[in-house]
Design a protein around this motif. Structure first.
Motif, PDB file in Angstrom:
ATOM      1  N   PRO A   1      -5.463 -11.333   3.353  1.00 40.72           N
ATOM      2  CA  PRO A   1      -4.491 -10.743   2.889  1.00 40.72           C
ATOM      3  C   PRO A   1      -5.374  -9.838   2.186  1.00 40.72           C
ATOM      4  O   PRO A   1      -4.224  -8.263   1.158  1.00 40.72           O
ATOM      5  CB  PRO A   1      -4.338 -12.124   1.005  1.00 40.72           C
ATOM      6  CG  PRO A   1      -5.645 -12.794   1.319  1.00 40.72           C
ATOM      7  CD  PRO A   1      -5.922 -12.509   3.042  1.00 40.72           C
ATOM      8  N   ASN A   2      -6.521  -9.465   1.592  1.00 41.89           N
ATOM      9  CA  ASN A   2      -7.025  -8.210   0.851  1.00 41.89           C
ATOM     10  C   ASN A   2      -6.804  -6.975   2.185  1.00 41.89           C
ATOM     11  O   ASN A   2      -7.134  -5.938   1.872  1.00 41.89           O
ATOM     12  CB  ASN A   2      -8.642  -8.615   1.095  1.00 41.89           C
ATOM     13  CG  ASN A   2      -9.221  -9.546  -0.074  1.00 41.89           C
ATOM     14  OD1 ASN A   2      -8.903  -8.979  -1.387  1.00 41.89           O
ATOM     15  ND2 ASN A   2      -9.377  -9.891  -0.027  1.00 41.89           N
ATOM     16  N   ALA A   3      -5.924  -6.776   3.439  1.00 34.84           N
ATOM     17  CA  ALA A   3      -5.660  -5.998   4.414  1.00 34.84           C
ATOM     18  C   ALA A   3      -4.997  -5.234   3.745  1.00 34.84           C
ATOM     19  O   ALA A   3      -5.283  -3.857   4.124  1.00 34.84           O
ATOM     20  CB  ALA A   3      -5.813  -6.701   5.547  1.00 34.84           C
ATOM     21  N   ALA A   4      -3.721  -5.944   2.864  1.00 34.21           N
ATOM     22  CA  ALA A   4      -2.888  -5.047   2.365  1.00 34.21           C
ATOM     23  C   ALA A   4      -3.645  -3.942   1.461  1.00 34.21           C
ATOM     24  O   ALA A   4      -2.465  -2.712   0.809  1.00 34.21           O
ATOM     25  CB  ALA A   4      -2.179  -5.566   1.587  1.00 34.21           C
ATOM     26  N   ARG A   5      -4.979  -4.084   1.017  1.00 27.46           N
ATOM     27  CA  ARG A   5      -5.139  -3.005   0.013  1.00 27.46           C
ATOM     28  C   ARG A   5      -5.170  -1.682   0.621  1.00 27.46           C
ATOM     29  O   ARG A   5      -6.185  -1.054   0.238  1.00 27.46           O
ATOM     30  CB  ARG A   5      -6.449  -3.481  -0.633  1.00 27.46           C
ATOM     31  CG  ARG A   5      -6.299  -4.808  -1.538  1.00 27.46           C
ATOM     32  CD  ARG A   5      -7.228  -4.904  -2.553  1.00 27.46           C
ATOM     33  NE  ARG A   5      -7.101  -6.527  -3.594  1.00 27.46           N
ATOM     34  CZ  ARG A   5      -7.395  -6.809  -4.239  1.00 27.46           C
ATOM     35  NH1 ARG A   5      -9.393  -6.288  -4.811  1.00 27.46           N
ATOM     36  NH2 ARG A   5      -7.333  -8.259  -4.598  1.00 27.46           N
ATOM     37  N   LEU A   6      -5.769  -1.765   1.735  1.00 30.15           N
ATOM     38  CA  LEU A   6      -6.061  -0.550   2.642  1.00 30.15           C
ATOM     39  C   LEU A   6      -5.128   0.370   3.501  1.00 30.15           C
ATOM     40  O   LEU A   6      -5.281   0.672   4.473  1.00 30.15           O
ATOM     41  CB  LEU A   6      -7.179  -1.662   3.634  1.00 30.15           C
ATOM     42  CG  LEU A   6      -8.899  -1.643   2.697  1.00 30.15           C
ATOM     43  CD1 LEU A   6      -9.714  -2.106   4.287  1.00 30.15           C
ATOM     44  CD2 LEU A   6      -9.363  -0.431   2.200  1.00 30.15           C
ATOM     45  N   ASP A   7      -3.782  -0.144   3.328  1.00 31.23           N
ATOM     46  CA  ASP A   7      -2.603  -0.174   3.977  1.00 31.23           C
ATOM     47  C   ASP A   7      -2.226   1.953   3.946  1.00 31.23           C
ATOM     48  O   ASP A   7      -1.548   2.033   4.517  1.00 31.23           O
ATOM     49  CB  ASP A   7      -1.195  -0.559   3.723  1.00 31.23           C
ATOM     50  CG  ASP A   7      -1.618  -1.332   3.535  1.00 31.23           C
ATOM     51  OD1 ASP A   7      -1.517  -2.588   4.588  1.00 31.23           O
ATOM     52  OD2 ASP A   7      -0.033  -3.217   3.346  1.00 31.23           O
ATOM     53  N   ALA A   8      -2.712   2.673   2.155  1.00 29.82           N
ATOM     54  CA  ALA A   8      -3.123   3.413   2.459  1.00 29.82           C
ATOM     55  C   ALA A   8      -4.148   4.416   2.835  1.00 29.82           C
ATOM     56  O   ALA A   8      -4.465   5.862   2.719  1.00 29.82           O
ATOM     57  CB  ALA A   8      -2.840   3.559   0.953  1.00 29.82           C
ATOM     58  N   LEU A   9      -5.122   3.942   3.684  1.00 26.04           N
ATOM     59  CA  LEU A   9      -6.248   4.867   4.055  1.00 26.04           C
ATOM     60  C   LEU A   9      -6.309   5.787   4.676  1.00 26.04           C
ATOM     61  O   LEU A   9      -7.000   6.624   5.025  1.00 26.04           O
ATOM     62  CB  LEU A   9      -6.539   3.463   5.102  1.00 26.04           C
ATOM     63  CG  LEU A   9      -8.501   4.205   5.550  1.00 26.04           C
ATOM     64  CD1 LEU A   9      -9.557   4.822   4.236  1.00 26.04           C
ATOM     65  CD2 LEU A   9      -8.890   3.078   6.504  1.00 26.04           C
ATOM     66  N   ASP A  10      -4.978   5.788   5.967  1.00 26.52           N
ATOM     67  CA  ASP A  10      -4.679   7.410   6.370  1.00 26.52           C
ATOM     68  C   ASP A  10      -4.926   8.500   6.001  1.00 26.52           C
ATOM     69  O   ASP A  10      -5.422   9.154   6.821  1.00 26.52           O
ATOM     70  CB  ASP A  10      -3.452   6.194   7.331  1.00 26.52           C
ATOM     71  CG  ASP A  10      -3.292   5.594   8.797  1.00 26.52           C
ATOM     72  OD1 ASP A  10      -4.810   5.412   8.810  1.00 26.52           O
ATOM     73  OD2 ASP A  10      -2.973   5.164   8.725  1.00 26.52           O
ATOM     74  N   GLU A  11      -3.872   7.957   4.910  1.00 22.49           N
ATOM     75  CA  GLU A  11      -4.093   9.741   4.355  1.00 22.49           C
ATOM     76  C   GLU A  11      -5.804   9.967   3.742  1.00 22.49           C
ATOM     77  O   GLU A  11      -5.567  11.596   3.996  1.00 22.49           O
ATOM     78  CB  GLU A  11      -3.101   9.048   3.719  1.00 22.49           C
ATOM     79  CG  GLU A  11      -2.806  10.664   2.208  1.00 22.49           C
ATOM     80  CD  GLU A  11      -2.558  11.923   2.896  1.00 22.49           C
ATOM     81  OE1 GLU A  11      -3.025  13.690   2.607  1.00 22.49           O
ATOM     82  OE2 GLU A  11      -1.875  11.692   4.132  1.00 22.49           O
ATOM     83  N   ALA A  12      -6.263   9.181   3.310  1.00 21.58           N
ATOM     84  CA  ALA A  12      -7.840   9.519   2.800  1.00 21.58           C
ATOM     85  C   ALA A  12      -8.818   9.652   3.555  1.00 21.58           C
ATOM     86  O   ALA A  12      -9.458  10.853   3.939  1.00 21.58           O
ATOM     87  CB  ALA A  12      -8.274   8.717   2.212  1.00 21.58           C
ATOM     88  N   VAL A  13      -7.960   8.950   4.961  1.00 20.88           N
ATOM     89  CA  VAL A  13      -9.059   9.181   6.437  1.00 20.88           C
ATOM     90  C   VAL A  13      -8.756  11.024   6.763  1.00 20.88           C
ATOM     91  O   VAL A  13      -9.655  11.981   7.241  1.00 20.88           O
ATOM     92  CB  VAL A  13      -8.580   9.002   7.491  1.00 20.88           C
ATOM     93  CG1 VAL A  13      -9.537   9.139   9.030  1.00 20.88           C
ATOM     94  CG2 VAL A  13      -8.821   7.159   7.808  1.00 20.88           C
ATOM     95  N   ARG A  14      -7.274  11.650   6.095  1.00 18.17           N
ATOM     96  CA  ARG A  14      -6.659  12.594   7.272  1.00 18.17           C
ATOM     97  C   ARG A  14      -7.569  13.837   6.260  1.00 18.17           C
ATOM     98  O   ARG A  14      -8.032  14.894   6.611  1.00 18.17           O
ATOM     99  CB  ARG A  14      -5.048  12.572   6.907  1.00 18.17           C
ATOM    100  CG  ARG A  14      -5.343  12.197   7.925  1.00 18.17           C
ATOM    101  CD  ARG A  14      -3.085  12.510   8.483  1.00 18.17           C
ATOM    102  NE  ARG A  14      -2.305  11.403   7.274  1.00 18.17           N
ATOM    103  CZ  ARG A  14      -1.809  10.756   7.507  1.00 18.17           C
ATOM    104  NH1 ARG A  14      -2.525   9.973   8.378  1.00 18.17           N
ATOM    105  NH2 ARG A  14      -1.108  10.083   6.655  1.00 18.17           N
ATOM    106  N   ARG A  15      -7.617  13.151   4.964  1.00 17.58           N
ATOM    107  CA  ARG A  15      -7.988  14.514   3.935  1.00 17.58           C
ATOM    108  C   ARG A  15      -9.368  14.460   4.047  1.00 17.58           C
ATOM    109  O   ARG A  15     -10.224  15.824   4.301  1.00 17.58           O
ATOM    110  CB  ARG A  15      -7.638  14.105   2.600  1.00 17.58           C
ATOM    111  CG  ARG A  15      -6.597  13.914   2.218  1.00 17.58           C
ATOM    112  CD  ARG A  15      -5.736  13.758   0.960  1.00 17.58           C
ATOM    113  NE  ARG A  15      -6.933  12.643   0.416  1.00 17.58           N
ATOM    114  CZ  ARG A  15      -5.726  11.688   0.081  1.00 17.58           C
ATOM    115  NH1 ARG A  15      -4.878  11.403   0.149  1.00 17.58           N
ATOM    116  NH2 ARG A  15      -7.001  11.169  -0.663  1.00 17.58           N
TER     117      ARG A  15
END
Length: 370
Positions: A65-79
């Protein structure tokens, strides 16, 4: 056992407790530190997102269930990838913060980051990766063997090798490589499909392990500013063993050591924390989250002082990290803390005792300046 020192100021003792009902919970805690770290050299920029990508893959594969905490990671990777492109030198290399001369280790970290971002779906990075590869090949002529080992890993991450330099580093594995360097070379050899090299490097890693009761750890190179950390050495060694499918029992004991030897409530520097995240991600990917479900009783000197229930959804923040208020009344001497578990699975925990001792002398903290 915990010892409150003689002369401890009454009411000033603090006992902090951290509970992890699964390695995946510790993973998320470590990632938060990397995300919030306020500075941004090349190493820190890469470690703000690259370990998180490995963690997300592992947590999703394990159904945590902790995987949901990383759903917004893609934007951080792009930056982060955009920043790496913007601070790249004309010759393709990288300095610590974008200026200065090209540095072997920073260029290796940048190439690892760019390759990881491209693998995660960020487009427009091919030119920057090619230029970083070319620069790294030139920089491999300088630097010590540990930094070269990191460079070999970076090249291997894009399926490349600088054959002569790699052979030299491998030949000097016994004398010139630290544990961290050996582990980086193991990971490089694994990615390059060099089975004999993997076997030999793993043998050396296992020869250097330190047994510690129920745990195992590896030592960094003393007095070395780049590979001197026991935490980083242990984390990278655990990752290398897991990815090489060797020494799984020692890898598990190494992970236990990392969880039990937190520093100031965290896992150490950004390099130390990234090494822990990589190790924990490799473990979860191979063995699943394996969380604890049931009831935890916290005991101090034989008395239950707190009871916590945990299930599939994990622990609430207030139950994952907390202070035991009764510790402020502890008298100097030895005290015993324990955990009584009723349920299934493993629970990892760490405690930190802080006391204030009155003194007429205030010793200096040398930080290596003696």
């Amino acid at each position: 056992f915990l010892d409150v020192p003689e002369g401890a100021v009454a009411g000033a003792t603090r006992l902090a407790v951290v509970l992890y009902p699964g390695v995946d919970a510790a993973l998320v805690d470590a990632l938060l530190y990397l995300e919030l770290f306020p500075y941004g050299c090349i190493e820190q920029t890469v470690h703000r997102f690259l370990p998180a990508l490995a963690a997300r893959e592992a947590l999703r594969a394990a159904g945590s269930p902790n995987a949901a905490r990383l759903d917004a990671l893609d934007e951080a990777v792009r930056r982060a990838a955009t920043r790496l492109k913007n601070v790249q030198h004309q010759d393709g290399s990288y300095g610590w913060f974008g200026g200065g001369h090209g540095d072997l280790a920073m260029t290796a970290y940048a190439l690892l980051g760019l390759a990881g971002a491209r693998d995660a779906g960020v487009v427009g990075l091919d030119d920057a990766i090619q230029r970083a590869e070319n620069a790294l090949r030139g920089l491999l002529r300088a630097g010590d063997e540990d930094r070269r080992a990191l460079g070999h890993l970076a090249l291997a991450s894009i399926g490349k090798i600088e054959t002569e330099s790699y052979a030299t580093t491998f030949r000097r594995r016994n004398d010139d490589l630290s544990v961290t360097g050996l582990a980086w070379m193991t990971l490089a050899a694994k990615r390059l499909g060099r089975g004999y090299d993997v076997d030999e490097l793993v043998r050396l890693l296992l020869d250097r392990k330190v047994e510690d009761g129920r745990t195992t750890h590896w030592r960094g190179r003393r007095e070395h500013c780049f590979v001197g950390s026991d935490r980083e050495a242990t984390g990278v060694a655990v990752t290398a063993l897991l990815e090489a499918d060797r020494g799984a029992d020692h890898a598990e004991r190494g992970l236990r050591w990392l969880l039990a030897n937190r520093v100031r409530g965290g896992f150490g520097s950004t390099k130390d924390t990234a090494a822990f995240v990589a190790a924990a991600s490799s473990w979860v990917l191979k063995h699943g989250a394996q969380g604890f479900g049931g009831t935890v009783e916290v005991l101090v000197d034989g008395q239950v002082v707190r009871t916590i229930a945990t299930g599939r959804e994990g622990l609430a923040a207030k139950d994952r990290r907390f202070l035991l208020p009764d510790a402020s009344s502890w008298k100097p001497g030895r005290h015993r803390i324990g955990f009584r578990l009723r349920g299934q699975g493993d629970l990892h925990w760490a405690v930190r005792l802080e006391s204030v001792v009155a003194s007429d002398e205030l010793p200096a903290e040398p930080h290596g300046l003696e």
